[in-house]
Write an enzyme that holds these catalytic residues in place. Structure first.
Site, PDB file in Angstrom:
ATOM      1  N   TYR A  57     -35.857   3.099 -53.553  1.00 43.60           N
ATOM      2  CA  TYR A  57     -34.743   2.154 -53.681  1.00 43.60           C
ATOM      3  C   TYR A  57     -35.040   0.855 -52.945  1.00 43.60           C
ATOM      4  O   TYR A  57     -35.614   0.858 -51.866  1.00 43.60           O
ATOM      5  CB  TYR A  57     -33.463   2.764 -53.102  1.00 43.60           C
ATOM      6  CG  TYR A  57     -32.850   3.805 -54.013  1.00 43.60           C
ATOM      7  CD1 TYR A  57     -32.525   3.498 -55.331  1.00 43.60           C
ATOM      8  CD2 TYR A  57     -32.589   5.082 -53.548  1.00 43.60           C
ATOM      9  CE1 TYR A  57     -31.959   4.457 -56.167  1.00 43.60           C
ATOM     10  CE2 TYR A  57     -32.018   6.042 -54.363  1.00 43.60           C
ATOM     11  CZ  TYR A  57     -31.708   5.715 -55.684  1.00 43.60           C
ATOM     12  OH  TYR A  57     -31.153   6.657 -56.492  1.00 43.60           O
ATOM     13  N   ARG A  92     -11.410   6.615 -22.015  1.00 45.13           N
ATOM     14  CA  ARG A  92     -11.190   7.218 -23.334  1.00 45.13           C
ATOM     15  C   ARG A  92      -9.967   8.118 -23.191  1.00 45.13           C
ATOM     16  O   ARG A  92      -8.854   7.661 -23.344  1.00 45.13           O
ATOM     17  CB  ARG A  92     -12.455   7.975 -23.772  1.00 45.13           C
ATOM     18  CG  ARG A  92     -12.452   8.365 -25.223  1.00 45.13           C
ATOM     19  CD  ARG A  92     -13.755   9.026 -25.661  1.00 45.13           C
ATOM     20  NE  ARG A  92     -14.038  10.265 -24.935  1.00 45.13           N
ATOM     21  CZ  ARG A  92     -15.100  11.034 -25.161  1.00 45.13           C
ATOM     22  NH1 ARG A  92     -15.999  10.679 -26.063  1.00 45.13           N
ATOM     23  NH2 ARG A  92     -15.284  12.137 -24.469  1.00 45.13           N
ATOM     24  N   LYS A 112     -18.029  22.188 -29.821  1.00 48.36           N
ATOM     25  CA  LYS A 112     -17.354  21.258 -30.736  1.00 48.36           C
ATOM     26  C   LYS A 112     -18.280  20.874 -31.897  1.00 48.36           C
ATOM     27  O   LYS A 112     -19.509  20.993 -31.790  1.00 48.36           O
ATOM     28  CB  LYS A 112     -16.893  20.033 -29.980  1.00 48.36           C
ATOM     29  CG  LYS A 112     -17.996  19.266 -29.323  1.00 48.36           C
ATOM     30  CD  LYS A 112     -17.423  18.293 -28.294  1.00 48.36           C
ATOM     31  CE  LYS A 112     -18.524  17.345 -27.860  1.00 48.36           C
ATOM     32  NZ  LYS A 112     -18.302  16.793 -26.541  1.00 48.36           N
ATOM     33  N   MET A 149     -30.496  10.192 -51.458  1.00 45.32           N
ATOM     34  CA  MET A 149     -29.484  11.210 -51.167  1.00 45.32           C
ATOM     35  C   MET A 149     -30.113  12.605 -51.051  1.00 45.32           C
ATOM     36  O   MET A 149     -29.755  13.392 -50.168  1.00 45.32           O
ATOM     37  CB  MET A 149     -28.406  11.217 -52.250  1.00 45.32           C
ATOM     38  CG  MET A 149     -27.217  12.101 -51.899  1.00 45.32           C
ATOM     39  SD  MET A 149     -25.996  12.183 -53.208  1.00 45.32           S
ATOM     40  CE  MET A 149     -25.363  10.517 -53.232  1.00 45.32           C
TER      41      MET A 149
HETATM   42  C1  LIG Z   1     -19.104  16.852 -25.518  1.00 47.92           C
HETATM   43  C2  LIG Z   1     -18.552  17.018 -24.179  1.00 47.92           C
HETATM   44  C3  LIG Z   1     -19.332  17.573 -23.156  1.00 47.92           C
HETATM   45  C4  LIG Z   1     -20.784  17.930 -23.328  1.00 47.92           C
HETATM   46  O1  LIG Z   1     -21.596  16.776 -23.352  1.00 47.92           O
HETATM   47  P1  LIG Z   1     -23.175  16.922 -23.492  1.00 47.92           P
HETATM   48  O2  LIG Z   1     -23.675  15.562 -23.213  1.00 47.92           O
HETATM   49  O3  LIG Z   1     -23.434  17.345 -24.890  1.00 47.92           O
HETATM   50  O4  LIG Z   1     -23.608  17.939 -22.511  1.00 47.92           O
HETATM   51  C5  LIG Z   1     -18.701  17.802 -21.948  1.00 47.92           C
HETATM   52  N1  LIG Z   1     -17.407  17.483 -21.739  1.00 47.92           N
HETATM   53  C6  LIG Z   1     -16.643  16.927 -22.696  1.00 47.92           C
HETATM   54  C7  LIG Z   1     -15.223  16.609 -22.419  1.00 47.92           C
HETATM   55  C8  LIG Z   1     -17.189  16.675 -23.942  1.00 47.92           C
HETATM   56  O5  LIG Z   1     -16.432  16.127 -24.897  1.00 47.92           O
END
Ligand SMILES: *Cc1c(COP(=O)(O)O)cnc(C)c1O
Length: 371
Positions: free
Chosen positions: A255, A130, A35, A303
């Protein structure tokens, strides 16, 4: 002088970290988390390097379709499932596997016939609150899912941990227990573990593990560094010094003039900033590495530029490369200095930063996203 800013991606480190996950959870199948552009490393490159994995997990349907085009056979799981009927049609078309976490998604699936077979992952909420159905509903969910005409192959059950990085917390054990209890007697494959689960919670391994962070070489555990986990950083983020100036004791820098020189100082300006994904919240004192020596960042991150105190780094010159994190400069340490986590730093490296693929941090670039 070469590049202004770039990220080296060490494919050997990536493969080694993958093996660490495989050995730690031996017997389980592996879904690699891709992801958010493979945590900023580049989806296609990471997927190609880890093509032995049993499946890939991805959040956004458009990222999943892009991956499908180069991997026609690989199992690809859409981690939040689909939003609506349009996305569902795409998921069927591109043979994506779906996480199902709410009733509305089940209702959409009921409209599909046997001619649209889908592999399904039923997500159970065991405490993170969640995504997921209440764990008490597993039995009735099973009845609904098993009778879906489109349901193809075994049902997969999954849950996600809220705080597995903390081995002192009792919540992870409770989540594991709730999950297994809820599913007693129900057929299907089980998946609980993220990276922290793989390394610290053996009872969570189940049939499938889902490593993300550890594969990219950062520690998923609060009490152990990456090296202690046997992990090697995959990404090294670099920039260059573009000018060097002298600043008198008592003068201020950058800044908001937030930093005051406490001595006559030699200040290097490096060509990286929050526009590249370097965190603006990195405090003065955050280490960067110039010619193998740690030097402190001073003043506000701009930036496109940062200030580095080079007073104690004799010999540094315009054009020298600056390491922001990577091999020998743990991203976890930079994350702490910026009040964030390694995940966020990795994901935020922006698109304008070219990724250079190498083996073993070598100078030889195999593939470069900018060329
Ligand atoms: C991101 C995610 C993982 C992996 O988590 P890590 O801590 O990066 O290993 C596993 N399962 C789900 C559903 C996730 O969203």
């Amino acid at each position: 002088m070469g590049r202004r800013v770039w990220a080296k991606i060490d494919l050997n480190a990536l493969k080694q970290n993958y093996r660490v996950a495989k050995v730690a959870a031996s017997g389980a199948q592996i879904m690699i988390m891709l992801k958010s552009n493979a945590y900023g490393h580049g989806t296609v490159v990471v997927a190609s390097a880890l093509k032995d994995a049993d499946a890939f997990g991805i959040h956004c349907i458009h990222e999943a379709i892009k991956l499908r085009r180069i991997m026609p056979e690989k199992r690809i799981v859409l981690l939040s499932g689909v939003l609506d009927a349009t996305e569902l049609a795409l998921a069927v078309k591109y043979h994506l596997e779906l996480v199902v976490h709410r009733q509305g998604q089940l209702d959409l699936l009921k409209r599909l016939s046997k001619a649209s077979p889908l592999r399904l992952w039923i997500k159970i909420n065991t405490g993170m609150n969640r995504l997921g159905f209440p764990y008490g509903d597993a039995e009735s969910l099973y009845q609904q899912v098993a009778t879906l005409p489109c349901c193809h192959g075994p049902i997969h059950w999954m849950t996600h941990f809220a705080w597995a990085s903390n081995v002192a917390s009792t919540e992870t054990s409770r989540q594991i227990h709730r999950f297994h209890e809820a599913l007693i007697g129900l057929p299907g494959e089980r998946s609980l573990a993220n990276s922290a689960g793989i390394l610290a919670w053996p009872k969570s391994h189940g049939d499938w593990v889902r490593p993300g962070l550890m594969v990219y070489g950062a520690s998923p555990l609060d009490h152990r560094c990456a090296k202690e986990c046997g992990l090697r950083p995959v990404m090294s983020l670099y920039s260059r010094i573009v000018t060097i100036i002298s600043v008198k004791k008592g003068q201020r820098i950058g800044y908001s003039l937030s930093w005051q020189c406490y001595r006559d100082a030699i200040i290097g300006i490096a060509s990286i900033g929050y526009g590249d994904g370097y965190p603006r919240h990195a405090v003065s004192g955050t280490p960067v590495m110039v010619n193998g020596k740690r030097c402190p960042l001073v003043g506000r991150v701009s930036m496109d530029l940062i200030h580095i105190d080079l007073t104690d780094c004799k010999g540094a010159k315009v054009g020298d490369s600056v390491l922001l994190w990577g091999a020998n400069l743990p991203i976890e340490e930079i994350a702490r200095s910026a009040s964030t986590v390694a995940y966020e730093l990795m994901c935020q490296v922006s698109e304008r930063v070219p990724r250079q693929m190498v083996y073993n941090e070598s100078e030889e670039v195999i593939y470069d996203t900018a060329t």
